[in-house]
Every structure is written in structure tokens, then in C-alpha cells.
Write a protein that holds these residues in place. Sequence first.
Motif: not given
Length: 979
Positions: A241-267
Motif C-alpha cells: 500500500t505504501q508503494n502504491q501511494l508513493r507511486h500515485e503521488l509521483l504519477r500526479r506530480v509528473a503529469e504536468d509536462a511543464k514541471r521539472h523533475l529530477l529522480l535520484v537513486t543509486a539503484t
Amino acid sequence: MALTYSAGSLVTARGREWVVLPESEPDLLVLRPLGGSDDDIAAVFPAFETVRGAEFAPPAPGDLGDQRAAGLLRTALRVGFRSGAGPFRSLAGIAVEPRAYQLVPLLMALRQKTVRMLISDDVGIGKTVEAGLIASELLAQGEATGLAVLCSPALAEQWQQELRTKFGIDAELVLSSTVSRLERGLDLGQSLFDKYPHVIVSTDFIKSTRHRDDFVRHCPDLVIVDEAHTCVTSDDTKVSTQNQLRHELLRRVAEDAKRHLLLVTATPHSGKESAFRNLLGLVKPELARVDLDSEKGRKLLAQHFVARKRADVRQYLTKEDGLADDSLAERTAFPSDRYFKDETYKLSPEYRALLDDAIAYASERVEEADGQGRREARIAWWSAIALLRSMVSSPRAAAQTLRTRSAAAVAASAEEADRLGAPLTSDSADSDALEGMDVAPGAETEENAGSRLAELAQRAKALEGPAQDLKLKALIKHLKALLADGYNPIVFCRYIPTAEYLAEQLANDPETKKRSPLGAKTVVRAVTGTLSPQQRIDRIEELAAEAGEDAAARRVLIATDCLSEGVNLQHHFDAVLHYDLAWNPTRHDQREGRVDRYGQKRDEVRVITLYGDDNGIDGKVLEVLIKKHRQIKKDLGISVSVPDEMSTGVTDAIVEWLLLRGRQGQQEALFESDSFQQSFADLEQDWNSAADREKASRSRFAQRSIHPEEVAREVTAVREALGGAGEIDTFVRESLNALGAVLRDSDDGFTAQVRGTPMGLQDALAPVVGAETVERDRPIPFRSSPAVGRGEAALVRTDPVVGALASHVLNAALDTQADGARPARRCGVVTTDAVTTRTTLLLVRYRFHLTLPSRNGEKQVVAEDARLLAFEGAPRNAVWLPQQRAVELLDAQATENTAAASGERMMTRILDQLGEVTPYLESYGDELAAELDASHRRVRTASGEIVRGLSVTAQKPADILGTYVYLPATASVPAGVSA
């Protein structure tokens, strides 16, 4: 009627000179002090204060400096620049000196109209700095107006500190603990994301439906997501459930095509190809579907994805990278290797008997529960694992677990039992699961078992101390060896009671006069989840301060996995001892990564893994999981995560064998059992597949969108405008020497005591290094590496100590009445064999008007640059020399003394005729403006819209800050050359 002043012009007000900034209006001038920084900007109303135009005063011919004067003044001026004219608007104003390889993501970002990036460099390379560079540049250019960082709550304060101290970005913390206070200050109907332009937000707090909608509606136009892999899952894995909520949050943030988005991860893969695709889909939807084996797919991905391991950047900008020579070569001092050693211990007879009885109890409970239903079976299972893990951790953890009711006991279903029991007993690779997971789990599941468990708890409590706890005894032995070799280790434990127990056993206690078995000068502290993230950092700094600089003093930090992610500990510690084995090897890699990273002074980081030879669990986990993980990392050069469900399958098989077959069975019996063989086969297949995919992807998706030649060109331009490391080292040494400081060389630089320097410099340094350091004349360490610890200064232009010194040197040079020594002067006459005819060197400051278009409108900027120009002969017949020749004059050494009177006469004649060179200075300024214009367009070449309307023009006249005459050592002027 008030006069109007154009941006870039000089005015005099309030007893000093200022530069007019573009934000000015006819009735309100926005001014920056000449030679000052953005921190000193002031607003002046000409109707109420006297403001008049100013000309930059020429040098005084009698104020002559020596051969060092020109170089020191030039460097002091360039260090003070906070608004560079080049395409990287923010580099002059940030307090970090980026490595050349860290400019690659920035160059990639500036080629995109809307920045969408997945930054997946290896642990310790500097992903936070890379993301911060992009953020500060977008904000400086006006391409972004606000910033949100989404991260784990444990890392929020560290992100806040990094942004503030390195990039000058003040961000509010939006956490469950701060939101009420922030909301109290809001106007009716106002969102806190409107009131605070820059925020650092707990991902777990904001992902809930109640807060998510407000954040998405008012989200800033620039978002950084830390540990982004925790926000997606693979298609074939059961989604929490936690991953689902996090993914839904990011999906909606990324929907705005004019928003700059930097994803950071070593894995980015986390062992699953589909998870990687889902992550790419957040960056750009078509990346989730495109064929990455095709040339088109790889080119598309290359625009948005950067993933490098240490071997890729350890040596950078060399001939091997395709450059003509190694003149720009940069070596980054990562530790060369980790030294692994697995050390064993055996249980004492009393501890073995306790473990046997605990296993017998757990086995009985699991067998009974199997016949009572699935819910009861799962509760018993998690209780058994909790008991076994705490038993092999420490007597203190075992006693607490035996006295505590199992978290899963209240579950209404088997699924709920798994949800409650798993986090406290497993070791998920998900860093968001770390907070609160270091408490000792409970084992009690039924009321009538209380007396039996209480008796076991009493026996466990009686085993505390090295006499009966041979694991503790082994720890003391190995810590002594590390300390004797000069190492400062971190000991990682699974549970809070274990960490507190070790700290009690190992620390000196002045009240009871108990002496530590590690020595009287060894300082031991524990950091666990009982402390807030900021308190953890404070505790570590207190530990370092208490140990001090005494060569005989040593530091030992006892920590739970609350410190295994995000916190950088390389400045204080250089070894890791795994006291408790993690059941997911990724956790070991995360622990070791706290010290094995850029800035670690040790070339070899030591890692000791302590495991029980006869407790039935440790040896098997080490053999099957930990060593396999090490081998893959050694082969690939990077860590490959083992999927959580695969790791859990193996450890479940080990526990099942231990419980149901008894400790009398041989180890071979475990490895030959059907359940273990199936679990291990699944793990082996999945892990090898993940390693193969990772190896292939590193080759297929290697960073090729930015060629090293492009980086080299921009690095050269930045160093020409702002100065390089060698120039700063020379400047600091020569300035401090001239000002009366006491310098002593050290292994990695030098130290300086500044009590004998002018009071103005002491006052400038006190806020930076601490008033006590100055007053007590403590040595200030200056390091050649830009990665320094607290209380040290880096020999880079962005270091606060260097900045304070440069400001003092510059102000003293401009003020002929300043008290004390003045290392830099605006004039000088030097007799030297470096010239054969009279040569004049000019230090010229240019100011440029930049019109920078962005999607938020045009931004008007005034920027500065300093150049050295040299000519031979008289000003009216000047023969101008190449730029390189002008720079070389800074190294010219006086070979004869020059009489002060004749030097002043010579300087007076030259200064009187400098008007003759004005046309050349102005044409050179126009050339620089054209070069800057081309540089801005080159960096942003991928989008025509980004450069439409861009312009750069030079403000006239230029300022001649310094004039230096070099006379040939023959003391004769060649025929035909007159003054």
C-alpha cells in the motif's frame, strides 16, 4: 529631477561605490557594493538620499606593491564574484566546488526545455550535489520559481542543510512534526506550498490522500525525488500500500509536462526490469514503452538518464577520454577498495543452552499454530523469527523481546499478521522502512506463556558482559585491533537494546570510574532511532568534538540502521563492523557506503563482519547472501540489489530448517533440504539475471549524450573566469604569510594560526571558523580536497574561509588607508628577466548586461568578469600580447631591486597615458561579450526556444583595477620605445 542610471553603471551613495542592478526603478535603485556579494545588496531612494554617478578611481602611483601584488588582487577579485557571466549562472555563488564529472547532469539538463532526469550514479559519487547544481541553476536562470524535495523524513534535515550551506537555498521542512506549526502562519485559504517557495517534504507524510491533493495543486515547478526507486514496484511483485501511494503521488506530480523533475537513486533497477521501466515512465512516458535495444530508444534514454560507477569518474578528462592531453585531468579520491574480513565467535555454554531452549519454545509454538489456522500460524512464525534474531543479537535485545508482546499478535488475519510482523523482523532494501524499525520486536503471543518467557528473559539478562557474551568479547578484540591501526570504526547493530548495551559495555564512565576496555582516550557513543534525525547528527558531531584532534584519541560509534542510509560519515569514520548480520545484503552495502564515499581520506576502508559459528543462522546467511552479494559487486564494480522477496525466501527456509529439524541436524542437511534448494535456486536465478541486466544496461546506457570534450570546454571556461585550485592554494598561502599568519605544512595541505594577523581579518574569520578558534590561536586546517569536515577549510574559491580572506585582501587593496599589511596592491613596478622590453600588465574588470530568456519571461542580469591584458611599449603604440603571455607575467620574479622613487615616476607616466588604450579595452570587451553569447547558446543548443532573445553586451568603460609595469633586467629600454 532625479537622474536615471542604467544597469551596470557605478554610483556613489552612503560613502561607498555601488553597481546598479537591473531590478532598479527610476525612483528606487537596487545596488550591490562594488566588489561585494549579493548578501550586501541594498535599496536606495534617490529622492531621500544623495546618489551621484561615479567613475572608478585610478590607482595611486605611490601605492606600489611587490611581484605578488597583481596575482593576489586578481584572485581576490575573482573569489568575490557571485554572479558569473558564463552560461552557468549559479557556479560563482554556490559554496561547493563541483567535480568536472558532476557537471555532466547539469549540461544534460540545460539542453532540455523542461528538465526530466534520472540520476543514478553509484553510491558516494555525489548525486545530491548533482541534483543541487541543477536546482540552483534553474532557479538562478528563472527557469524555476520554487523547489520541492521529496525524501525520507530521516534525510529531510540533511537535505535542508545541504541546500542551505552549499547552494544558498533556504527550504522549509514539511514533516508530520512541523506541519501544524507551518499551517498556523497561513492566511485563510492559503496553501503552505504557496507561502513557502522552497520545501523539503517527507514522502511518507505527503503521500496520504489528505495531504497529496493540496501538494499536487500547489506543487512547485521543480521537484527532486530522493531514493526514487522506493516510489515504484515491478509488475510481477505484490505491491505494498505504501508503494502504491508513493507511486500515485509521483504519477500526479509528473503529469504536468511543464514541471521539472529530477529522480535520484543509486539503484534504479532494484533487481527488476519492469520497476526500472516504471521509473523511466515517470521521467518521460514514452521511455516506459520504447525499445531500449534500438538506436532510437538508446538515444532517447541518453538525454534523460545518467548512471556511472566510480571507475568511470575516478580519472576524468584524460587522454583516455578522448582529450588531446591530461592538462585538465581530474582525479577524485575515492577509497580504492574495501578490505573485507569475516570473523567468527562461538556461544558460551550458558548462552548455547539459552538459545536451545528458545528454539525449542519457538518450534513448539509454530507446530501448535500450524493446526490452529493460517492467522495463528503467521503470528507464531513472526514471533519465532523475532525471538531468534534478538537472541543472536545480544542478551539485552533477547530479554526485551521475551518481555514484549508480538506486534503481530493483535492481527485479525494472516495478511495483517504479515503486515505487522515483517517490518520489525526483516531487512527490506526500502530505505523508507528504516525509521522506527530498530526497536526490538516482541515474541509473546499467548497469555499462558508469560512465565516461561519471563524465565528465559531472566537467563538472558544474566548473560550480559564479556564473560558470558562471547560475541561482545570478540567485538572488543576486533575493535582494539582497528583502533591500534588508527581506524575510527562504526559498529552497526540491528536493534536499539543491542546498541545501548554495547555503548554501556564499551564506554568510559567518569561517575563510576569505569574504564573502557578500549582505552581511556576512546570515546564511544550510540545513535539509534530513539533520537530525531537532527539529534543523531548532533550526537555524531559531539562525539567527534570530544575525541578532538589528539593523535591518541579514537572514536567508536555504535549505531542501528537508522544511520545506514543518507547520512555521510566519511569525515569522522573509516571502518565498519557489522555486529548483527542483515538478512538483506543491500543493507550491508548501505552501511558501508556511509564511510566508503568521496571525501574519505583513507585509501582502504576496512569492513569486519562478525558472525556466529554455531548459532545456526549467521553462518548460513553469510554464505548464501552476503558473500554472493560481495562477489557480484566485485565482478561488476557496482552493487546489485537482491529482490526482497527472494532474500526473504532464503532466510525463511533457514529459519524453518532451524525450527522444525532442530539444531542437531548438520549444515549439509539444510543445504540439501527441498525448501532451501528451491528458495536458493530461485534467488540464484533472479540475482544472476539482475546482475546480467545491470551489466548490459551499464554498457548499453553508458552516458554518451555529453562527450568529455564538451565538459572540458566548459571546465576551461569556468576556470578562466573563476580560477582553479592551484591559483587558490597560492593565493591563500601567500596572503596569509604576508598578513602575519603562522603556516605549517600537513599531509593534505597546511594549517594556519591567525592570531597575529590584522584585526580586520580576524573579525572576518571569526564567524566562519569560530571566535574561539581565532582567540585561542588554534590551527585552521586547509585541505587540498574540496570534501572537508567541520572545522576544516577547502582550498577552493567557494569555501567560506577563502571567501573571507579574499574579501579582506580586496578591500585592503582598494583602501590605501587600511590598517595593517596589504598583500595586494593596485600598482607595481618589477624589474625582471622575464621580459626583454618594458611590458605593462592590466587587471581589467568587465561588467556585462545579460538578457536571459526563460519560460517565465526574460531575466535581466549584471555579471562581472576579470581579465589580464598585457602590452609592450608605450600605451599610444601598444603591442598587445596573447592572453597566455599576460597570465605568465604573474609568475615573473624580481631579479633586481627597483628604486621606489623611479618606480613611482614610471607608474605616474603610464597612468597618465592609459586613456590611449581605452579603444582596445572596449573592443576586447565586445569580443568577450560575443564569446559569452556563443557560450550561452552552445550550452542550450538543444532548444531554440531557450536561446531566442538571448543577448550579452559589455558595459563601458571597463574598470582598470590594477596596473603593473615589468622592466627588463638590463635596465635599458630598446631603441624606439619611449615613455
